[in-house]
Structure formats: C-alpha cells, structure tokens
Design a protein around this motif. Sequence first.
Motif, PDB file in Angstrom:
ATOM      1  N   PHE A   1      -7.287 -10.104  -1.441  1.00  0.00           N
ATOM      2  CA  PHE A   1      -7.991  -9.198  -0.735  1.00  0.00           C
ATOM      3  C   PHE A   1      -7.990  -7.665  -1.568  1.00  0.00           C
ATOM      4  CE2 PHE A   1      -9.298  -5.659   1.986  1.00  0.00           C
ATOM      5  CZ  PHE A   1     -10.779  -5.723   2.214  1.00  0.00           C
ATOM      6  N   LEU A   2      -6.786  -7.295  -1.871  1.00  0.00           N
ATOM      7  CA  LEU A   2      -6.634  -6.198  -2.515  1.00  0.00           C
ATOM      8  C   LEU A   2      -6.791  -6.080  -4.041  1.00  0.00           C
ATOM      9  CD1 LEU A   2      -2.919  -4.966  -1.141  1.00  0.00           C
ATOM     10  CD2 LEU A   2      -5.288  -4.165  -0.523  1.00  0.00           C
TER      11      LEU A   2
ATOM     12  N   ARG B   1      -3.607 -14.504   0.606  1.00  0.00           N
ATOM     13  CA  ARG B   1      -4.837 -13.979   0.875  1.00  0.00           C
ATOM     14  C   ARG B   1      -5.046 -12.527   0.875  1.00  0.00           C
ATOM     15  NH1 ARG B   1      -8.212 -13.835   5.648  1.00  0.00           N
ATOM     16  NH2 ARG B   1      -6.390 -13.965   7.175  1.00  0.00           N
ATOM     17  N   TYR B   2      -4.065 -11.834   1.685  1.00  0.00           N
ATOM     18  CA  TYR B   2      -4.160 -10.276   1.574  1.00  0.00           C
ATOM     19  C   TYR B   2      -4.001  -9.723   0.251  1.00  0.00           C
ATOM     20  CZ  TYR B   2      -3.914  -9.908   6.770  1.00  0.00           C
ATOM     21  OH  TYR B   2      -4.418 -10.032   8.107  1.00  0.00           O
TER      22      TYR B   2
ATOM     23  N   ALA C   1      -4.038  -1.521  -7.497  1.00  0.00           N
ATOM     24  CA  ALA C   1      -3.793  -3.014  -7.015  1.00  0.00           C
ATOM     25  C   ALA C   1      -4.628  -3.945  -7.991  1.00  0.00           C
ATOM     26  CB  ALA C   1      -4.213  -3.224  -5.842  1.00  0.00           C
ATOM     27  N   ARG C   2      -5.728  -3.646  -8.544  1.00  0.00           N
ATOM     28  CA  ARG C   2      -6.735  -4.598  -9.313  1.00  0.00           C
ATOM     29  C   ARG C   2      -6.020  -5.071 -10.441  1.00  0.00           C
ATOM     30  NH1 ARG C   2     -12.489  -1.887  -8.877  1.00  0.00           N
ATOM     31  NH2 ARG C   2     -11.003  -0.049  -9.053  1.00  0.00           N
TER      32      ARG C   2
ATOM     33  N   LEU D   1       0.895  -1.178  -0.044  1.00  0.00           N
ATOM     34  CA  LEU D   1      -0.053   0.035   0.075  1.00  0.00           C
ATOM     35  C   LEU D   1       0.754   1.364   0.086  1.00  0.00           C
ATOM     36  CD1 LEU D   1      -2.974  -1.103   2.314  1.00  0.00           C
ATOM     37  CD2 LEU D   1      -2.836  -0.629  -0.213  1.00  0.00           C
TER      38      LEU D   1
END
Lengths: 310, 310
Positions: A148-149, A144-145, A125-126, A101
């Motif tokens: 999520f992003l 996993r994190y 991020a996508r 981030l």
Amino acid sequence: MKALLLVKPKPEELQRLDQQFPSVSFSTDTKIAGEAEIVLGWDKTLAQQFLKGHHLKWVQAKSAGIDYFPLEKFRERKILLTNASGLHSRYIAETVTGYILMENRGFRESFKRPQTWLTPEVLEAREQAALILGTGKIGREIARYCRFLGMQVIGVNRHGMDSHLVDVFDDVISIKNFQTAGYQTKINYLISTLPGTPETKHFLNAKVFRKIAPGYTFINVGRGNTLVEDDLLELVDESWIRSAYLDVFEHEPLETVSRLWHHDKIVITPHIAGQIPHFRAALYPLFATNLDNYLTGKPMHNLVDLQAGY
Amino acid sequence: MKALLLVKPKPEELQRLDQQFPSVSFSTDTKIAGEAEIVLGWDKTLAQQFLKGHHLKWVQAKSAGIDYFPLEKFRERKILLTNASGLHSRYIAETVTGYILMENRGFRESFKRPQTWLTPEVLEAREQAALILGTGKIGREIARYCRFLGMQVIGVNRHGMDSHLVDVFDDVISIKNFQTAGYQTKINYLISTLPGTPETKHFLNAKVFRKIAPGYTFINVGRGNTLVEDDLLELVDESWIRSAYLDVFEHEPLETVSRLWHHDKIVITPHIAGQIPHFRAALYPLFATNLDNYLTGKPMHNLVDLQAGY
C-alpha cells in the motif's frame, strides 16, 4: 470433560460456551489444573500440574509464538497445541508500518533529539524494497501494508515461491538461498517475523547481516533469540545497518542499562507489536470453533507442528 | 523574458528548460530579481526588489501554503501565483498515518518514557473515525490512507458533500455547520489541513474543541496560526483532548522551552510533514507544464485565489 480457561471470559462469553458445549465443564479456577483435558492459554508455573495428571490433551495458546511451551513433553504425550496465529497479524503489520513511516518521515531523528528544530532526511517509499523473513500470516499481512505504501516486497521462507504467495510478494526466495548468498540487490527494510525455534536461534548474526547490501533498516517483530544483539550493535555502529526497530529481545524485559535503549539509531518498543485491542473478543471465537472441531474430530485451526516448533 | 529560479536546478533540468523554452532566459542569480517576469520559489528578503521593477507577472511557489506571500500586493498588481499543492499530499498523508499508528499502537506512551518496559493501551483502527478539516488534495490523500487502515472518514469544507468527494469520504459537512454545532458523534482523530488565512486564524480554539465529543486526538499539519496553542494545552491537560501531534506552530522554530515539547501527551515534529524526498524532481515538471500554459495562455495548474488566500 474439563476445560480450564486461563484467559478470563466475560460472563456472556462463558454462557455462550456453556450453551454450545454442554458436555464440557468450563472453569477459570486453576485448582483443576491437574484434571483439565483442555486449556485455553498457558501458565508456566502450572506446567507440572497440567502434565502430572495425564488428562491434558489439547491447549489453545493465546499467542502466535509458542516457544514458551514444553514442546518435547507435548510431542511425547501427543498433546495437541494450537496457536493464535492470524489474530495478531493486522496489529503487527500496523506496528511495522508505524516503524517504516517513522524512519521514512524522519521521526526517529527528530524524536531522538527532543527540543531540537532539525531537518531530518526523508525517504521515498515508492523507491523502496522490503525483505520479509517469514511468509506466514504475519509476513503476508506486513507485505500487504508495505505494498500500500508503494514498496516492492520480497519474501523469504523454506520453500520459495508458491501459488498462494504470487499475489502478495513480488518475489520469494528460500531461506537456504538467503543464508548462503544473502541478498545483493538493494533493500531498505529487513523485517523478521521468524519464530523462536532451535533452527532460528541466533540466525540473525553478523555473518548473515553482512550478506545483505549495506544501508538497510532492520525490524524485529519475531522472537528476540533469533538475533545476536551484540552483532546488531556492531553493524549499526559502523552504519552497515542504517537503523533498527526492535520489539522483542533475548531477555525480556530489556534491562534499563542496555545499550539498545540508548542508541541514536535504534528504536525500542516493549514487546507490543502484536497487542490486540479487544483480545478476548478475538480469541474466544477461535477457541469455540476449535473446540467444536476437537469434539467432532474435524481438523483444527492453527495446529502447531511440534517438530518444527511453529 | 527573464525567469529567476530560486530552487536550484540540476544541470540537466536547466538544459531541458532552455531547450523547451528558447524565448525565456533562465537564471539562478538573484541580481536579476528586479527584472524577472517569472519567479520559481520565493525569498521574503527580496520581495521589495521583485516588486519594484514592475516586471513580475507570475510566481510558482514551491509550497502548498502561500501565507508568506504579500498577497495584497499580488492582487493589486494582478500577479499570478501558483502553488505546489499536490506534490506534498502523499507525504503529509504518510506523516499523518505515522502519527495515527504511533497513537494506536502505543508508541507515544512508550517513547515518552524511555527505558521503561510498560504495557501501553492499544486502539483498534477499524472502530475509529477521523474528521478531516479540508477536503483539498491533502485532505483527500489523508482520507485514502485512513480508509486503508479501516477507519471511517468525515470531511469538513466550505460547501459540504460534492460528487468528487463521495468516493473518498463517508460524509462531508460544511465548516459553518461544524463551527456552530461541532461534532457530537464520537471521533478519534481531528486532523487539520487548514491553510493560514485571515479567516482560519485561531479557528481552532477552546470553543471549537469543546464542541467535539471528548477523547479525540488532535493532529495539525495545516498552519500553526490556525491554532490557539494555550487552549490546546488546557484541553489536553484536562483530558478533553486525548493527545496531540503537531507539525506546525504559531512561531517557528518552536522555542526549546515551549511546554508543547515537554508534554507527555503531545508529540512534536519540526515542520516536516510535507517534506519531499526528491523535491526538485517533483517541482520542475510542474513548473515546466505551468510555464508552457503561461506562455500559450492556457489555464494554469494550482492557481491561487488571492482573495481566499489559498
């Protein structure tokens, strides 16, 4: 049977152990180092004493990495070693997400030039992909994190894709394949969770870095000696590598004069990626479960493969 | 019917608009400011010209906050104003998550003392609660990210809990209630997404801050003039407020000499929280949808309540 606790328990934790395991005598006094059959934690300066009495049979480490143990001696003597893998995963994943981030939201550029009102580049991020070296507990939690992003996540391990990884990674490739062919599809983050073993030493060098399409950010939350630091500096300087976030180093503490501290495109944290807020509260339940397994002959959690070194 | 595009379109975007809306003449030339019925974006220095011709009927803002518009004039003339609320939500939530992870993982302490190998305090997200001022699109998206981290999330808005908020917040309280009674249950993050309106001006002052149990971190991604900066400094100095992450300021750009830049417990970013990586690609579809609604008399998206000011 004596157990030496090098991670100081709270009184209630000690009481609980005494009640649950009446056949074991628990102590925090290092004077019994030579007589202990079981050790929780480790102290390099006491290694000789631990080994000389030939009493030691099992060590529960407080870390995930166990490269600071005399593994050869453990192998010779058939001393069991269990690590604390899993306890740190969530925190390492949080740290890595913090790095990502910082990079995506332009914090790095802003923090490296304090008191400056600038408009940094921001990233989506996508649209990004992360390549994670290591698909153990830590690598999977990082995945996993990242998901999520909104990122795509590719794992790298010894064996390639596996049924327990399909839900976590978009793809998994073997480290042999990666070492030979690199990775030519654009990735944005190369995240290393590699342990420190003879095989991984200096694995991350210019040759490997150059086999990945340029423009990615490198993150190291594995071990410092897996990286050739001078090679990283060279590749960051020529912008092959966009930026780097490093938590571990070949020599720790990192020297004040190191170029790594002072580089605009490199962010340093002082080996804190896996720091656990309430460490004892997390470690003691694992130790108690493993002690029960040890005493009753059941398979132990997090048993280290002394040959592989992790 | 003339439309002035102050956010420069790509050629293909302009072509698409021309095809979809043959009755509208699109231009990027500010010379037509006085004749435009529709404006995408805004330019304060052209405000007089926009208004003098009495042609202006609708402005699509490119931001979520619209405190820089002459709202009274818009009200008088019944000019429609739509904002870009929603486009920035994900990015603001990423920024806030970046701040939270910096604080929880000890980055702030480490970055404020570069070249120092220290062991910062780390915090457990799963034990934390965040109080979010504002339960609009931005507040809700921040809540979603906080929940992923394992935090409890309480919202503050004008009306209290509502059916569309139950799945997003653990609790919602009214701002009146908050202003009077504060919040005595321990929270770890106070996150403001408040817009800049006459009502919110200097809402965040010592009196309000002291009504919240001490030890929390303050985050401002709303508007700078909602905060009394001197009060914040005072409360951070006495550790009532643990730390602060600020993206917006009463006067922007923030002056180089401001104590805010230099404070150990305060982290500054230069109004980048909502920066969108591909801004035009996000804004033009919203504009096209709203233009269609405008021409066909359908209800428009993100219509600003000119009385409330957001």
